[in-house]
Design a protein around this motif. Sequence first.
Motif, short mmCIF file in Angstrom:
data_model
loop_
_atom_site.label_atom_id
_atom_site.label_comp_id
_atom_site.label_asym_id
_atom_site.label_seq_id
_atom_site.Cartn_x
_atom_site.Cartn_y
_atom_site.Cartn_z
N GLU A 9 0.80 -1.22 0.00
CA GLU A 9 0.00 0.00 0.00
C GLU A 9 0.84 1.27 0.00
OE1 GLU A 9 -3.75 -1.89 2.57
OE2 GLU A 9 -2.19 -0.74 3.59
N ILE A 10 2.12 1.16 0.30
CA ILE A 10 2.94 2.35 0.52
C ILE A 10 2.98 3.26 -0.70
CG2 ILE A 10 5.30 3.19 0.93
CD1 ILE A 10 5.71 0.72 2.74
N ASN A 11 3.36 2.73 -1.85
CA ASN A 11 3.54 3.59 -3.01
C ASN A 11 2.24 4.14 -3.58
OD1 ASN A 11 6.44 4.01 -3.62
ND2 ASN A 11 6.46 1.78 -3.52
N PRO A 12 1.14 3.37 -3.66
CA PRO A 12 -0.12 3.97 -4.10
C PRO A 12 -0.60 5.09 -3.18
CG PRO A 12 -0.24 1.58 -4.28
CD PRO A 12 1.03 1.89 -3.55
N VAL A 13 -0.49 4.88 -1.87
CA VAL A 13 -0.91 5.93 -0.92
C VAL A 13 0.00 7.15 -1.04
CG1 VAL A 13 -1.13 6.50 1.53
CG2 VAL A 13 -2.02 4.33 0.67
N MET A 14 1.30 6.92 -1.15
CA MET A 14 2.24 8.03 -1.26
C MET A 14 1.96 8.87 -2.51
SD MET A 14 6.41 7.93 -1.43
CE MET A 14 6.59 7.17 0.18
N ALA A 15 1.68 8.20 -3.64
CA ALA A 15 1.41 8.93 -4.87
C ALA A 15 0.20 9.85 -4.72
CB ALA A 15 1.21 7.94 -6.02
N LYS A 16 -0.85 9.35 -4.07
CA LYS A 16 -2.04 10.17 -3.85
C LYS A 16 -1.77 11.30 -2.88
CE LYS A 16 -5.68 8.61 -6.17
NZ LYS A 16 -6.59 9.46 -6.95
N MET A 17 -0.97 11.04 -1.85
CA MET A 17 -0.62 12.09 -0.90
C MET A 17 0.09 13.24 -1.62
SD MET A 17 -1.23 11.49 2.45
CE MET A 17 -1.82 10.11 3.42
N ILE A 18 1.07 12.90 -2.43
CA ILE A 18 1.83 13.93 -3.14
C ILE A 18 0.92 14.67 -4.11
CG2 ILE A 18 3.73 14.30 -4.77
CD1 ILE A 18 5.12 11.88 -3.36
N ALA A 19 0.08 13.94 -4.83
CA ALA A 19 -0.85 14.58 -5.77
C ALA A 19 -1.80 15.53 -5.06
CB ALA A 19 -1.63 13.51 -6.52
N GLY A 20 -2.11 15.22 -3.80
CA GLY A 20 -3.01 16.06 -3.02
C GLY A 20 -2.33 17.20 -2.31
N GLY A 21 -1.03 17.39 -2.55
CA GLY A 21 -0.30 18.50 -1.96
C GLY A 21 0.19 18.26 -0.55
N LEU A 22 0.19 17.01 -0.11
CA LEU A 22 0.69 16.70 1.22
C LEU A 22 2.16 16.33 1.16
CD1 LEU A 22 -2.30 14.59 2.56
CD2 LEU A 22 -1.89 17.04 2.82
N GLU A 23 2.82 16.34 2.31
CA GLU A 23 4.23 16.01 2.41
C GLU A 23 4.40 14.69 3.15
OE1 GLU A 23 5.95 19.33 4.44
OE2 GLU A 23 6.08 20.55 2.62
N ILE A 24 5.39 13.92 2.72
CA ILE A 24 5.77 12.69 3.40
C ILE A 24 7.01 13.00 4.23
CG2 ILE A 24 6.35 10.26 3.11
CD1 ILE A 24 3.62 11.12 1.91
N SER A 25 6.94 12.75 5.53
CA SER A 25 8.08 13.08 6.39
C SER A 25 8.83 11.85 6.88
CB SER A 25 7.61 13.94 7.58
OG SER A 25 6.62 13.28 8.32
N ALA A 26 8.26 10.66 6.72
CA ALA A 26 8.97 9.43 7.09
C ALA A 26 8.16 8.23 6.61
CB ALA A 26 9.18 9.35 8.60
N GLU B 287 -6.58 4.24 -1.43
CA GLU B 287 -5.62 3.37 -2.11
C GLU B 287 -5.14 2.23 -1.20
OE1 GLU B 287 -4.79 3.75 -5.37
OE2 GLU B 287 -6.36 5.29 -5.32
N SER B 288 -5.54 2.24 0.04
CA SER B 288 -5.21 1.16 0.97
C SER B 288 -6.50 0.46 1.37
CB SER B 288 -4.52 1.71 2.22
OG SER B 288 -5.47 2.38 3.06
N LYS B 289 -6.38 -0.54 2.22
CA LYS B 289 -7.58 -1.20 2.74
C LYS B 289 -7.94 -0.68 4.14
CE LYS B 289 -7.53 -5.49 0.07
NZ LYS B 289 -6.54 -5.10 -0.93
N THR B 290 -7.40 0.48 4.51
CA THR B 290 -7.75 1.10 5.78
C THR B 290 -9.27 1.28 5.85
OG1 THR B 290 -5.66 2.30 5.81
CG2 THR B 290 -7.43 3.13 7.24
N PRO B 291 -9.94 0.80 6.89
CA PRO B 291 -11.40 0.98 6.99
C PRO B 291 -11.77 2.46 7.01
CG PRO B 291 -10.66 -0.70 8.52
CD PRO B 291 -9.42 -0.05 7.98
N LEU B 292 -12.65 2.86 6.08
CA LEU B 292 -13.07 4.26 5.99
C LEU B 292 -14.47 4.48 6.52
CD1 LEU B 292 -11.51 5.22 2.54
CD2 LEU B 292 -10.64 5.67 4.84
N THR B 293 -15.10 3.41 7.00
CA THR B 293 -16.34 3.54 7.74
C THR B 293 -16.07 3.09 9.16
OG1 THR B 293 -17.05 1.33 7.07
CG2 THR B 293 -17.79 3.19 5.72
N VAL B 294 -16.68 3.74 10.11
CA VAL B 294 -16.41 3.50 11.52
C VAL B 294 -17.39 2.47 12.06
CG1 VAL B 294 -16.26 4.56 13.80
CG2 VAL B 294 -15.53 5.85 11.79
N ALA B 295 -16.85 1.39 12.61
CA ALA B 295 -17.69 0.37 13.22
C ALA B 295 -18.25 0.88 14.54
CB ALA B 295 -16.88 -0.90 13.45
#
Length: 287
Positions: free
Chosen positions: A85-102, A138-146
């Motif tokens: 999941e790392i690279n797909p999430v990172m690509a979206k973060m960068i496209a959205g104007g966010l920064e990766i710090s680690a 881009e990950s399987k992180t649950p986006l609805t709250v149980a």
Amino acid sequence: MAVSGFPLARTQAQDVDWQKVDDTLGRKPAVAGDVHRYGFPRSDLAVTLDGVTIKPALALGGWVAFKPAHGGAMIMGDLVLLESEINPVMAKMIAGGLEISAVHNHLLRASPATFYMHVAGHGDPARLAAAIHDALVESKTPLTVAAPSSPQPAVDLDTAQLDQIIGVKGQANGGVYAFTVPRRDPISEGGMPLNPAGPLGVATGINFQPTGDGKAAITGDFVLTGEEVNPVIAALKTNGIEVTALHSHMLDEQQRLFFMHFWANDDAIKLAKGLRAALDKTASTKS
């Protein structure tokens, strides 16, 4: 988080449309002071380490915190991801104007292996929330709250004694007993004081998950200055606690900080005393 070049116009918490942020992220935050912190636990994962099934609150609790600043908001976060999941999430973060710090591990030997992506950004809170949401898709992180379990899972440990040894009051969370130990010295990012420290990820976090017969699995991270790193390593190792990672989480913090992650599964009181010995090597608070 390289925001030092941006104006320090203070935005008040009441100026932010928090409902829009809540709706975009699909959950309600924990609010402390002017910081709104949104949890993204990896409740979808079944992670084991040394025979212990890790509860999300022990080591799989991703989060993003919003603090009004710079005419909008600054965000800091720590997302729990699988390797794929790392690279797909990172690509979206960068496209959205966010920064990766680690990007790094916090644990060793876990199956499946989990990685931790620290993110940062500044600007319009709703835009930041949308960028976070789009990246997590881009990950399987649950986006609805149980719905929360009721009652909360019991913590079968002598929590009063743990409080006394660690020196601050812990809190039960999803079957885990968690401590947040702030530093005595101020920490800032791009000229903005990072307080409250705990919700922004710049306080030492210590988590105990009961494993039976008075034992607990422990993990978390110490927040350290450079001169504290090796004394804390020595204290942890002396007390049978494994150091699993040492690294930075941010890019532009003042003062410079290092984050040391740890692991053990042993008698909870014994481990608490070892953690207290390590805390005594730091400029941490003690009530």
